[in-house]
Design an enzyme around this catalytic site. Structure first.
Site, PDB file in Angstrom:
ATOM      1  N   ASP A   1      46.443  -2.465  57.729  1.00  0.00           N
ATOM      2  CA  ASP A   1      46.654  -3.691  58.497  1.00  0.00           C
ATOM      3  C   ASP A   1      47.732  -3.366  59.525  1.00  0.00           C
ATOM      4  O   ASP A   1      48.899  -3.128  59.176  1.00  0.00           O
ATOM      5  CB  ASP A   1      47.100  -4.857  57.593  1.00  0.00           C
ATOM      6  CG  ASP A   1      45.919  -5.695  57.120  1.00  0.00           C
ATOM      7  OD1 ASP A   1      44.766  -5.255  57.310  1.00  0.00           O
ATOM      8  OD2 ASP A   1      46.150  -6.793  56.575  1.00  0.00           O
TER       9      ASP A   1
ATOM     10  N   HIS B   1      39.317 -14.398  55.838  1.00  0.00           N
ATOM     11  CA  HIS B   1      39.460 -15.128  54.579  1.00  0.00           C
ATOM     12  C   HIS B   1      38.330 -16.159  54.553  1.00  0.00           C
ATOM     13  O   HIS B   1      37.932 -16.676  55.606  1.00  0.00           O
ATOM     14  CB  HIS B   1      40.760 -15.918  54.507  1.00  0.00           C
ATOM     15  CG  HIS B   1      42.015 -15.113  54.584  1.00  0.00           C
ATOM     16  ND1 HIS B   1      42.613 -14.784  55.768  1.00  0.00           N
ATOM     17  CD2 HIS B   1      42.820 -14.627  53.611  1.00  0.00           C
ATOM     18  CE1 HIS B   1      43.724 -14.100  55.525  1.00  0.00           C
ATOM     19  NE2 HIS B   1      43.869 -13.990  54.227  1.00  0.00           N
TER      20      HIS B   1
ATOM     21  N   ASP C   1      54.510 -10.172  62.134  1.00  0.00           N
ATOM     22  CA  ASP C   1      53.119  -9.852  62.510  1.00  0.00           C
ATOM     23  C   ASP C   1      52.928  -9.647  64.009  1.00  0.00           C
ATOM     24  O   ASP C   1      51.983 -10.195  64.606  1.00  0.00           O
ATOM     25  CB  ASP C   1      52.162 -10.950  62.016  1.00  0.00           C
ATOM     26  CG  ASP C   1      51.851 -10.832  60.532  1.00  0.00           C
ATOM     27  OD1 ASP C   1      52.021  -9.740  59.972  1.00  0.00           O
ATOM     28  OD2 ASP C   1      51.429 -11.845  59.932  1.00  0.00           O
TER      29      ASP C   1
ATOM     30  N   HIS D   1      54.645  -5.022  56.001  1.00  0.00           N
ATOM     31  CA  HIS D   1      54.905  -5.164  54.570  1.00  0.00           C
ATOM     32  C   HIS D   1      55.727  -3.977  54.080  1.00  0.00           C
ATOM     33  O   HIS D   1      56.572  -4.121  53.203  1.00  0.00           O
ATOM     34  CB  HIS D   1      53.607  -5.253  53.779  1.00  0.00           C
ATOM     35  CG  HIS D   1      52.788  -6.477  54.088  1.00  0.00           C
ATOM     36  ND1 HIS D   1      51.600  -6.758  53.464  1.00  0.00           N
ATOM     37  CD2 HIS D   1      52.994  -7.490  54.962  1.00  0.00           C
ATOM     38  CE1 HIS D   1      51.107  -7.893  53.933  1.00  0.00           C
ATOM     39  NE2 HIS D   1      51.936  -8.347  54.854  1.00  0.00           N
TER      40      HIS D   1
ATOM     41  N   GLU E   1      46.488  -5.113  48.773  1.00  0.00           N
ATOM     42  CA  GLU E   1      47.406  -5.016  49.912  1.00  0.00           C
ATOM     43  C   GLU E   1      48.834  -5.307  49.436  1.00  0.00           C
ATOM     44  O   GLU E   1      49.158  -6.454  49.140  1.00  0.00           O
ATOM     45  CB  GLU E   1      46.969  -6.030  50.980  1.00  0.00           C
ATOM     46  CG  GLU E   1      47.793  -5.957  52.243  1.00  0.00           C
ATOM     47  CD  GLU E   1      47.296  -6.969  53.290  1.00  0.00           C
ATOM     48  OE1 GLU E   1      46.075  -7.177  53.427  1.00  0.00           O
ATOM     49  OE2 GLU E   1      48.155  -7.548  53.967  1.00  0.00           O
TER      50      GLU E   1
ATOM     51  N   ASP F   1      46.116  -7.089  61.913  1.00  0.00           N
ATOM     52  CA  ASP F   1      46.665  -8.276  61.244  1.00  0.00           C
ATOM     53  C   ASP F   1      47.946  -8.646  61.995  1.00  0.00           C
ATOM     54  O   ASP F   1      49.063  -8.482  61.500  1.00  0.00           O
ATOM     55  CB  ASP F   1      46.941  -7.973  59.769  1.00  0.00           C
ATOM     56  CG  ASP F   1      47.295  -9.229  58.986  1.00  0.00           C
ATOM     57  OD1 ASP F   1      47.429 -10.298  59.623  1.00  0.00           O
ATOM     58  OD2 ASP F   1      47.441  -9.141  57.753  1.00  0.00           O
TER      59      ASP F   1
ATOM     60  N   ASP G   1      38.870 -19.097  56.716  1.00  0.00           N
ATOM     61  CA  ASP G   1      39.012 -18.878  58.167  1.00  0.00           C
ATOM     62  C   ASP G   1      37.694 -19.233  58.852  1.00  0.00           C
ATOM     63  O   ASP G   1      37.680 -19.666  59.998  1.00  0.00           O
ATOM     64  CB  ASP G   1      39.286 -17.406  58.505  1.00  0.00           C
ATOM     65  CG  ASP G   1      40.576 -16.885  57.919  1.00  0.00           C
ATOM     66  OD1 ASP G   1      41.492 -17.696  57.670  1.00  0.00           O
ATOM     67  OD2 ASP G   1      40.667 -15.653  57.713  1.00  0.00           O
TER      68      ASP G   1
ATOM     69  N   GLU H   1      49.922  -2.356  55.038  1.00  0.00           N
ATOM     70  CA  GLU H   1      50.303  -3.115  56.234  1.00  0.00           C
ATOM     71  C   GLU H   1      51.697  -2.693  56.702  1.00  0.00           C
ATOM     72  O   GLU H   1      52.635  -2.619  55.907  1.00  0.00           O
ATOM     73  CB  GLU H   1      50.262  -4.618  55.942  1.00  0.00           C
ATOM     74  CG  GLU H   1      50.666  -5.450  57.148  1.00  0.00           C
ATOM     75  CD  GLU H   1      50.179  -6.897  57.084  1.00  0.00           C
ATOM     76  OE1 GLU H   1      49.110  -7.154  56.500  1.00  0.00           O
ATOM     77  OE2 GLU H   1      50.883  -7.756  57.631  1.00  0.00           O
TER      78      GLU H   1
ATOM     79  N   ASP I   1      58.030 -11.623  58.092  1.00  0.00           N
ATOM     80  CA  ASP I   1      56.757 -11.020  58.461  1.00  0.00           C
ATOM     81  C   ASP I   1      56.312 -11.547  59.825  1.00  0.00           C
ATOM     82  O   ASP I   1      55.522 -12.479  59.902  1.00  0.00           O
ATOM     83  CB  ASP I   1      55.751 -11.399  57.372  1.00  0.00           C
ATOM     84  CG  ASP I   1      54.527 -10.511  57.383  1.00  0.00           C
ATOM     85  OD1 ASP I   1      54.528  -9.521  58.127  1.00  0.00           O
ATOM     86  OD2 ASP I   1      53.579 -10.818  56.646  1.00  0.00           O
TER      87      ASP I   1
HETATM   88  C1  XUL Z   1      49.846 -11.713  54.684  1.00  0.00           C
HETATM   89  C2  XUL Z   1      48.726 -10.816  54.996  1.00  0.00           C
HETATM   90  C3  XUL Z   1      47.371 -11.375  54.752  1.00  0.00           C
HETATM   91  C4  XUL Z   1      46.400 -10.411  54.165  1.00  0.00           C
HETATM   92  C5  XUL Z   1      45.084 -11.016  53.788  1.00  0.00           C
HETATM   93  O1  XUL Z   1      51.093 -11.172  54.912  1.00  0.00           O
HETATM   94  O2  XUL Z   1      48.902  -9.717  55.450  1.00  0.00           O
HETATM   95  O3  XUL Z   1      46.907 -11.883  55.956  1.00  0.00           O
HETATM   96  O4  XUL Z   1      46.162  -9.355  55.051  1.00  0.00           O
HETATM   97  O5  XUL Z   1      45.204 -12.066  52.931  1.00  0.00           O
HETATM   98 CO    CO Z   2      47.583  -8.180  55.969  1.00  0.00          CO
END
Ligand code: XUL
Ligand code: CO
Length: 437
Positions: A297, A102, A310, A272, A233, A340, A105, A269, A308
């Site tokens: 992702d 991003h 991750d 998600h 996404e 991610d 970042d 993702e 989430d």
């Molecule tokens: C949030 C997510 C983000 C996107 C990029 O859930 O996955 O990090 O990948 O903005």
């Molecule tokens: Co993501």
């Protein structure tokens, strides 16, 4: 002076599955060929900046647990350079060719967008230099239009145009920066594009604004000579109660309705998908059906927690099913596999970052190799073909080609009397999968 942040860690090598070295690949042999393509080219593994370089272990209940050494510098530009040093050292040691980021970042956001733009331009040259030295590329860039409190009512879909235009300006800056770093793709994740309550929301108007904006981005990217792909996404919720890019099917519908279908693909993702009550493989298949499987992702959720988390991928069965879709649909269109994912807030050793990414890469490699085995050495494809064989000839074929009217179908249907009991064979399919590695 450039620091060596991961002094005690050497380049990660492939040692094979017999190795008990946690800092070696067991399955990810970058040059191994699967269906005519190396694992390296199939996957295009990427490190994400936001988790792997910027995370500090904060959660909604607790302060930071883990301030990485490269983020301890207080001078903003020096800190950004340190972070870039750490990122490139990590990427080189992992043998990854890509990263994703991003805008903010790369360097801390300032109090105004104008100042942030200046800061970004200051760090870009430094990063470009590192790319030149190492050959490491950008898989995709994006704008963080969700952390700043200015976006609490939405970014592009904000009810107030002053904020929507601020988001547009931020996205332009992030897109320009991505192009400058040679990004192969650009991602839109609409964390604040949705609502907290429908009561105070004009959903139709907000969605129309999103469509107008995306069309303008297509126009702008063409003017700028961007050769890459735009990805959306999907995610159903979090941070908003309802996000407009809910899941793959919703996004495909939106793109088609907005005349954007030729310019966008999807970045799917794993977690998600789970949050949308789908499997990862389901979301990949929906995107692939539309010819829009752009990128992945990689991560996983927690079966008991509905948020989430991750975490790094570890579920082999899920990954094999996903890689079957991946191989059958011809891989990703322009994208790659971006981790991610983040180490847990109590995983505070620097080597944990390596162990996590190695495991992530290994699970994809292992799953792809197993999928290749399923497709080439088992009856799987034949079984699937057989299941639909009534559409390969005769009336079934005619129906599939749209040659039969409802009256024709009525006649044919009434005449059917012989209905064999055909087993769906799910357990046989599952046993093929379970014995594929
Ligand atoms: C949030 C997510 C983000 C996107 C990029 O859930 O996955 O990090 O990948 O903005
Ligand atoms: Co993501």
């Amino acid at each position: 002076m450039q620091q060596d942040y991961f002094k005690n860690i050497n380049s990660i090598k492939f040692e094979g599955k017999e190795s008990d070295n946690p800092l070696a690949y067991k399955y990810y042999d970058a040059n191994r060929m699967v269906m005519g393509k190396s694992l390296r080219d199939h996957f295009k593994f990427a490190m994400c900046y936001w988790h792997s370089m910027n995370d500090n272990g904060t959660d909604p209940f607790g302060r930071l647990t883990n301030l990485y050494p490269w983020n301890q510098e207080t001078d903003v530009l020096k800190q950004a350079k340190n972070r870039a040093d750490a990122a490139f050292e990590f990427l080189q040691k992992m043998g990854f060719d890509y990263f994703c980021f991003h805008d903010i970042d790369l360097i801390q956001e300032a109090s105004t967008l104008l100042e942030t733009e200046k800061r970004i331009s200051q760090i870009l040259d430094y990063i470009k230099g590192k790319q030149k030295e190492t050959g490491i590329k950008v898989l995709w860039g994006t704008a963080n239009c969700f952390s700043n409190p200015v976006y609490m009512n939405g970014a592009i879909t904000n009810p107030d145009f002053r904020i929507a235009s601020r988001a547009a300006a931020q996205i332009k800056i992030a897109f320009d920066a991505s192009m400058e770093l040679g990004a192969e793709n650009y991602v839109f994740w609409g964390g604040r594009e949705g609502y907290l309550s429908l009561l105070n929301t004009d959903m139709k108007r907000e969605l129309d604004h999103l469509a107008v904006f995306f069309n303008k981005m297509v126009e702008y990217s063409k003017q700028q000579g961007f050769k890459g792909n735009f990805f959306i996404e999907p995610k159903p919720s979090e941070p908003t109660k309802h996000q407009y890019d809910f899941d793959a099917a919703t996004v495909v519908g939106f793109l088609n309705q907005s005349g954007l279908q030729d310019h966008f693909k999807l970045n799917i993702e794993v977690n998600h998908a789970t949050l949308a009550q789908h499997t990862f493989q389901h979301e990949l298949q929906v995107a692939a059906n539309a010819g829009m499987l752009g990128s992945i992702d990689a991560n996983r959720g927690d079966y008991q927690n509905g948020w989430d988390t991750d975490q790094f991928s570890i579920n082999l069965y899920e990954s094999i099913e996903a890689m079957l879709v991946f191989l059958k649909s011809g891989g990703l269109k322009g994208g790659g596999i971006n981790f991610d994912a983040k180490v847990r807030r109590n995983s505070t050793d620097l080597e944990d970052l390596f162990i996590a990414h190695i495991q992530g890469a290994d699970i994809f490699a292992r799953a792809l190799i197993a999928s290749e085995h399923i497709l080439t050495n088992t009856p799987y494809s034949k079984m699937l073909e057989e299941r639909y064989k009534s559409y390969d000839s005769g009336n079934g074929k005619g129906f599939e080609n749209g040659e039969l009217s409802i009256k024709d179908l009525y006649k044919i249907g009434l005449g059917q009397t012989n209905f064999p009991k055909t087993s769906g064979k799910q357990e046989l399919y599952e046993s093929i999968l379970a014995n594929s590695f």
